[in-house]
Design an enzyme around this catalytic site. Sequence first.
Site, PDB file in Angstrom:
ATOM      1  CE  LYS A  41      -0.281   0.179   5.044  1.00  0.00           C
ATOM      2  NZ  LYS A  41      -1.150   0.309   6.227  1.00  0.00           N
ATOM      3  NE  ARG A 140      -6.122   1.160  11.992  1.00  0.00           N
ATOM      4  CZ  ARG A 140      -4.914   0.924  11.501  1.00  0.00           C
ATOM      5  NH1 ARG A 140      -3.974   1.850  11.607  1.00  0.00           N
ATOM      6  NH2 ARG A 140      -4.626  -0.218  10.937  1.00  0.00           N
ATOM      7  CG  HIS A 172      -3.366  -4.110  12.346  1.00  0.00           C
ATOM      8  ND1 HIS A 172      -2.344  -4.802  11.746  1.00  0.00           N
ATOM      9  CD2 HIS A 172      -2.936  -2.823  12.447  1.00  0.00           C
ATOM     10  CE1 HIS A 172      -1.340  -3.975  11.487  1.00  0.00           C
ATOM     11  NE2 HIS A 172      -1.672  -2.761  11.919  1.00  0.00           N
ATOM     12  NE  ARG A 228      -2.365  -7.673   8.315  1.00  0.00           N
ATOM     13  CZ  ARG A 228      -2.854  -8.123   9.465  1.00  0.00           C
ATOM     14  NH1 ARG A 228      -3.431  -9.325   9.538  1.00  0.00           N
ATOM     15  NH2 ARG A 228      -2.784  -7.380  10.555  1.00  0.00           N
ATOM     16  CE1 TYR A 272      12.811  31.856   4.759  1.00  0.00           C
ATOM     17  CE2 TYR A 272      12.508  29.483   4.481  1.00  0.00           C
ATOM     18  CZ  TYR A 272      12.500  30.762   3.959  1.00  0.00           C
ATOM     19  OH  TYR A 272      12.170  30.956   2.644  1.00  0.00           O
ATOM     20  CB  CYS A 319      13.863  25.723   3.194  1.00  0.00           C
ATOM     21  SG  CYS A 319      15.036  26.627   4.232  1.00  0.00           S
ATOM     22  CG  MET A 320       8.468  24.057  -0.245  1.00  0.00           C
ATOM     23  SD  MET A 320       7.273  25.181  -0.977  1.00  0.00           S
ATOM     24  CE  MET A 320       6.352  25.714   0.483  1.00  0.00           C
ATOM     25  CG  ASP A 321      11.731  25.010  -2.794  1.00  0.00           C
ATOM     26  OD1 ASP A 321      10.773  24.273  -3.050  1.00  0.00           O
ATOM     27  OD2 ASP A 321      11.648  26.246  -2.675  1.00  0.00           O
TER      28      ASP A 321
END
Length: 391
Positions: A41, A140, A172, A228, A272, A319-321
């Site tokens: 998955k 769950r 599970h 599993r 940052y 950072c993001m990039d």
Amino acid sequence: MTGPVPRAEIVVDVAAIRHNVRVLKELVSADAPVGLMAVVKADGYGHGMVEAAAAAREAGADWLGVATIEEALTLRAAGDHGPLLCWLSAPGDDFAAAVAAGVEVTAYTVDELDEVAAVGSGAGEGGARVQLKVDTGLSRGGASRDRWRDLFAAAAGHERAGRIRVTGLWSHLAASDEPAHPANDAQEAAFREAVALAAAAGLDPDVTHLANSAAALLRPSAHFDLVRCGIATYGLDPAPGVAPRVGLRPAMTVRARLVMSKPVAAGDGVSYGHTWVADHDTTVGVVPVGYGEGILRAASNRASVWVGDDLRPVRGRVCMDQLVVDLHGELPPPGTEVVLFGPGDRGEPTAQDWAAAADTISYEVVTRVGGRLVRRHVDSDVDPDEEGTAP
């Protein structure tokens, strides 16, 4: 590899996945025959669902497991025709397509079972293939304990009418990575009770299964007919510091090319918020990956990467990039290889190291990485020059 070198990439060694499946199958079948389901998955835990599934099948995985019907149908479209279970659905999901493709679906409730039976009545050969999931304490998915008898009775009725065939019963575990946790004994006892109640209702499933990766390694009494294995299929430890070392090989490496290196003086802040300030003159390197690629921002100032032949700590916020690493006074040229994590064979960080740095689990590290990263599959059993996941 031909063409431009990627700025950053994920390299997955399918030979490692095959190796891990073989190791796990041998381990769980040491005392009695036990089947193995490779869980693929979430795009194969970030490793590529179709490629991971093919490698697992080649190594002898008896079953594949996915969460959603869409994932299951993708595997069928890719040519997989073996036993395949999916377990997460919502009202209105396309059970008809799953049944037509020979996918085994999971029912938690009588309503869900009725929905599957409605499309199974025209499926032939005993109707839709269904597994029943019971909640034994995870709280769950799965039928609550006070609903077990109703679910089993409804399933037996549909089975007698030829609308479904109940092929499995499962649950599970909540704390299998903590062997001494009392939930393990309680859940196993509850599951055995559910198996007995299902038999009393007239059901005779082909497989019963409870164990995940950690229980496969740590709790033989929970193996039943099938285990599993998710994270262990990809060579990562499901219970760090607890599970025995059985020779699993991490399949994923994440690497990038250094964009630049530069000096920073004592007192200079980095990234940052200046959450890291140099206390002496040093040099830093810019790595072109960040949380846009799924790199954990929570690992800022805590994780390390591998540059050259040494660990280089992340400095300042991810950072993001991009992220910044301390090069300890060196100025390697742009294009120098940076390994964020890999199997650890050369001393490079592992996914578990990043998990520890971000106070999370390796599952999150490998499943969230992606974004703009290129993913490439190699087979170290076929092409030794690729060196598996070692860049």
